[in-house]
Design a protein around this motif. Structure first.
Motif, PDB file in Angstrom:
ATOM      1  N   TYR A  52       0.838  -1.197   0.000  1.00  0.00           N
ATOM      2  CA  TYR A  52       0.000   0.000   0.000  1.00  0.00           C
ATOM      3  C   TYR A  52       0.872   1.246   0.000  1.00  0.00           C
ATOM      4  O   TYR A  52       0.658   2.186  -0.762  1.00  0.00           O
TER       5      TYR A  52
ATOM      6  N   LEU B 143      -5.821   0.822  -7.021  1.00  0.00           N
ATOM      7  CA  LEU B 143      -6.101  -0.247  -6.054  1.00  0.00           C
ATOM      8  C   LEU B 143      -7.560  -0.698  -6.024  1.00  0.00           C
ATOM      9  O   LEU B 143      -7.833  -1.880  -6.183  1.00  0.00           O
TER      10      LEU B 143
ATOM     11  N   PHE C 204      -3.952  -9.096  -8.621  1.00  0.00           N
ATOM     12  CA  PHE C 204      -2.770  -8.313  -8.291  1.00  0.00           C
ATOM     13  C   PHE C 204      -1.546  -8.818  -9.045  1.00  0.00           C
ATOM     14  O   PHE C 204      -0.759  -8.049  -9.595  1.00  0.00           O
TER      15      PHE C 204
END
Lengths: 324, 234, 324
Positions: A32, A44, A292
């Motif tokens: 993050y 994100l 991801f």
């Protein structure tokens, strides 16, 4: 079969759990932070959402595999092909003018019956020979189905069109295809219904009982063969719906069954054998991880994620994150 | 009620029971005694249908039951409480009991049976929503028996119920078993604890190496010198 | 599994003599037969024998089904190919391929912590992961495949003999394992691994042994195969075909015996030659044949011969002996 989640009791497993959680949290936090540094935080949410939506589908496939594995201890290697068959049915039904969301319950029923037949004629008689012959025979069935489909319907890729296929929802700036949301909802509803069935109905309890102690179940007057047959049919029906959803959201062809089944296995290992909640949560975890990975490393490595999860779970906690 | 004639049974090539002949009379407690490995569990498994006999016949209420599958025998009223409790560990006490009443007939009387079991074993009522694996050994045995009772048995077979229980619990266990018999259920009791078993048995058989070597009334066998020496440790 | 009292238990056994006879014939064939095509078929056949025997080692003897042995085949094949391109002599490449394949078996060790079911899934993953990895690796040709430096005059004979020797080595190794104490342990594990563990058998150690040996030979077979190709690609080399053919041949012939896989290989090779005209149907035919064999004759064709035909043959021979 587990119907509730509980914490591990021994010190070492509690320690392992704590360490794993801390490591995962650390990875997420640093990730993050890293994204924040690069100003890419905006990416994100869409990726997370995309991952969750895909994960729901994986979870649905995994529920079917998990139940069959939990009750009969048989790895259903033809689950992928049953999935594709379901997709094909919905596809042809749509071609004939039927609404896909109406075709899906029918696909469920047809594959349910096919599953009943497969189990009673081919698999059930082999259960007395141990666990390997049934698994091998499902493998044979998988290849047979796949090759028949290739012969009949060619390896062409197909998509199922729906009335909502072109609609995109806009939620706080993220564009989400409506089909994925509907697919996720259907997947969750089915998983919930399955869980309800297992926990509240007598037959469902019998299913869970057999997965815990099959010989004693016989002594209760439970006809285990009949339950096995039903259970397999249920798994097949769930696969049919999953296949139809996959055909709507992505695309399908006779050969995609394998990879989806592989991922379902990774999810089952992650969530625990026979655990419906575990299957759904595990599916979502896999979906998010895959999205991801594909964002960071490129598309070719998505399958590797499933393998990695599989190996990691086996090394850290083989019975799955939700098992005792 | 139960007539066994010339029973030969085993596991594959391994023969365990040799020409076993046995009678269980209605409303009585029949005990089957013997050392480990004598074939007592095999006998019960064969009666329950888990093992197919090589030869011999089993008659229940006059009818041959060899062709019946296990779950069909339960429907007939032949219920076994297996060795070592064998509960469904991740289900609750209540769920285990409910599953005991799986057969159609038993299900009709589920509420009634449940009340009976709770009266017999009040501690189970207390722990009704606990997972079966959290119970102590004695409580698990009670649950196992309760579960068997939920199937509304006509013939109840118990496989070594006193196994692993503290002596104090064994006493109350056998009292309970006697009470179950008084309520009209025929019992077939397999036990290694000879003294306790013979104290409540009407008829008893001794099984050694798969053969019936002795039979007689409970009280008689208790005084038999061979039995005393071999099993009661005198 | 025939360990003692079986056909191989005494040197007076007719099967042993037949085997020696056939091997001798096999060695002499290239002298009399000049058609490259026939030699090629036999060469392939011997490679399949190696695969069937060694799949049987882990899948039949040790009872751990592997569905992804194509991974080991592929490693051997690609290693040999790369060594060939680099200019090293064939033997070196092939042996290295075998060793590397055996080394990769390590990735499956974590799956031994759980019961056999997860091992099968692990093998699927291994093959799929390697396939995916190689499909993305430019060095080995990625998706387009690899062209190999085939010389203008490429004789089949040396490879025929290499394959034959390998097949012989595999069979003898499996035979010796079967007859030894290790073989008995395998049998115990395959029947009930918990029971075996409880009497102090280090079951993991034996599973590892079986896996490593079979991986080694599969790697060697990949090498012998790869060195006679003009072109290889990861899609087919790591694909389902090579993972499955050895398995199917072992099952149809009879798992758990030394003779079974050989019988199955020859049967299937003959059948597939007849079906060569039909091309794509091969896998379909194999899979249907496997389903039928497992369902109705779980011990394979050799199992039927030993259980039904031999005893009847014996009584027939006894009866036709003249009375003294």
């Amino acid at each position: 079969m587990k119907s509730r989640i509980s914490l591990p009791k021994s010190i070492t497993s509690r320690l392992k759990l704590a360490v794993s959680i801390i490591v995962i949290a650390a990875i997420c936090l640093s990730f993050y932070y890293y994204l924040g540094l690069r100003g890419e935080l905006g990416n994100l949410p869409p990726i997370l959402v995309s991952g969750i939506l895909v994960g729901g589908l994986y979870g649905l496939v995994a529920v079917g595999v998990s139940i069959i594995l939990g009750v009969m201890r048989v790895i259903n290697l033809c689950h992928g092909e049953l999935l594709v068959l379901g997709g094909f049915f919905t596809f042809w039904a749509v071609n004939f003018g039927l609404d896909p969301f109406l075709a899906m319950p029918i696909a469920f029923i047809i594959l349910f019956v096919l599953g009943l037949a497969l189990q009673s004629f081919i698999i059930n008689p082999l259960l007395k020979y141990g666990l390997n012959p049934p698994v091998l025979v499902t493998f044979g069935v998988a290849l047979a189905f796949q090759n028949i489909m290739l012969l009949l319907w060619t390896p062409d890729v197909r998509i199922i069109h729906t009335a909502i296929s072109d609609i995109n929802l806009q939620i706080s700036g993220i564009s989400i295809p409506m089909t994925r949301v509907v697919a996720l909802l259907i997947a969750l509803v089915l998983a919930y219904l399955t869980r309800l069935f297992l926990v509240k109905t007598f037959f469902g309890k019998a299913l869970r009982a057999i997965s815990q102690n099959s010989e004693v179940a016989l002594l209760m007057g439970i006809d285990t063969s009949r339950v096995n047959i039903f259970c397999y049919g249920l798994g097949a029906g769930l696969a049919a719906v999953a296949g139809s959803l996959i055909g709507i959201v992505f695309s399908f062809s006779p050969v995609i069954g394998g990879p989806y089944m592989h991922k379902a296995f990774a999810v089952v290992v992650l969530g625990g054998m026979g655990n419906v909640i575990g299957a759904v949560v595990g599916g979502i975890i896999l979906g998010v991880s895959e999205t991801f990975a594909s964002w960071l490393l490129g598309g070719g490595y998505t399958n590797a994620v499933a393998y990695l999860i599989f190996i990691l779970v086996l090394i850290i906690k083989p019975t799955g994150i939700f098992a005792k | 009620m139960l007539e066994i004639r010339g029973l030969d049974a085993g596991y594959g090539d391994l023969k365990v029971l040799w020409d076993v002949t046995l009678d269980v009379r209605e409303k009585e407690v029949t005990a089957v005694l013997g050392p480990n490995g004598a074939g007592k569990t095999t006998l019960l498994k064969t009666i329950s249908g888990l093992i197919k006999p090589n030869s011999g016949e089993i008659r229940f209420l006059g009818k041959e039951i060899n062709k019946l599958k296990s779950f069909e025998r339960v429907r007939q009223g032949i219920v076994q409480i297996p060795e070592g409790r064998q509960l469904f560990p991740q289900l609750t006490v209540v769920e285990n009991l409910e599953l005991g009443a799986y057969t159609k007939n038993a299900r009709k009387r589920l509420k009634e049976s449940l009340e009976n079991v709770f009266q017999l074993f009040p501690i189970l009522k207390e722990r009704r929503n606990q997972s079966a694996s959290t119970l102590s050994g004695g409580e698990q045995q009670m649950l196992a028996i309760g579960r068997g009772l939920m199937a509304t048995p006509v013939l109840l077979m118990l496989d070594e119920p006193s196994l692993g229980l503290a002596p104090k619990l064994v006493l109350s266990l056998f009292d309970t078993i006697k009470e179950i018999n008084r309520s009209g259920i025929t019992l077939l009791l397999v036990e290694q604890n000879v003294a306790s078993a013979l104290s409540i048995a009407d008829q008893a058989y001794v099984l050694e190496n798969g053969r019936v070597i002795m039979k007689g009334k409970g009280a008689e066998l208790l005084n038999d010198p061979y039995v005393k020496k071999a099993y009661v440790g005198l | 599994m025939k360990v003692s009292g079986g056909l191989f238990s005494s040197l007076r056994s007719p099967v042993v003599y037949l085997f020696i006879l056939f091997t001798a014939i096999a060695f002499l064939i290239p002298i009399f037969v000049r058609t490259p095509y026939i030699l090629f078929i036999l060469y392939l056949c011997y490679i399949y024998v190696v695969q069937a025997e060694n799949w049987n080692l882990i899948g039949g003897f040790a009872g751990q089904i592997s569905l992804g042995h194509a991974a080991f085949f592929g490693i051997g094949c690609y290693t040999t190919a790369m060594m060939w391109i680099a200019g090293y002599p064939p033997i070196l490449g092939i042996v290295l391929g075998g060793l590397l394949a055996a080394g990769f078996a390590v990735f499956l060790f974590p799956t031994f912590r759980l019961r056999g079911t997860y091992f099968a899934i692990g093998t699927l993953f291994l093959a799929a992961a390697l396939q995916g990895f190689l499909l993305n690796w430019k060095f080995v040709g990625a998706g387009e495949g690899l062209y190999l430096p085939v010389p203008k005059e490429f004789l089949i004979e040396p490879f025929y003999y290499m394959a034959l020797v390998l097949a012989l080595a595999s069979t003898v190794t499996c035979y010796m394992i079967a007859k030894s104490g290790v073989g008995l342990t395998f049998k115990a594990i395959s029947e009930d691994d918990f029971a075996a563990a409880s009497i102090g058998v280090g079951i993991t150690r034996y599973k590892v042994l079986a896996l490593v040996i079979s991986a080694f030979f599969f790697g060697l077979s990949g090498g012998v195969y790869g060195h006679y190709q003009a072109f290889i690609d990861a899609y087919s080399i790591f694909g389902i075909y090579w993972g499955v053919t050895g398995l199917f041949m072992a099952i149809i012939g009879g798992t758990g015996t030394v003779v079974g896989p050989i019988l199955g290989t020859f049967l299937l090779t003959i059948i597939s030659e007849y079906l060569a005209k039909l091309g794509e149907i091969r896998l379909l035919v194999y899979s249907v044949a496997v389903i039928i064999v497992i369902r109705f004759a779980p011990e394979g064709i050799w199992g039927i011969i030993t259980k039904k035909v031999r005893p009847r043959l014996k009584t027939y021979i006894e009866k036709s002996k003249p009375l003294k």
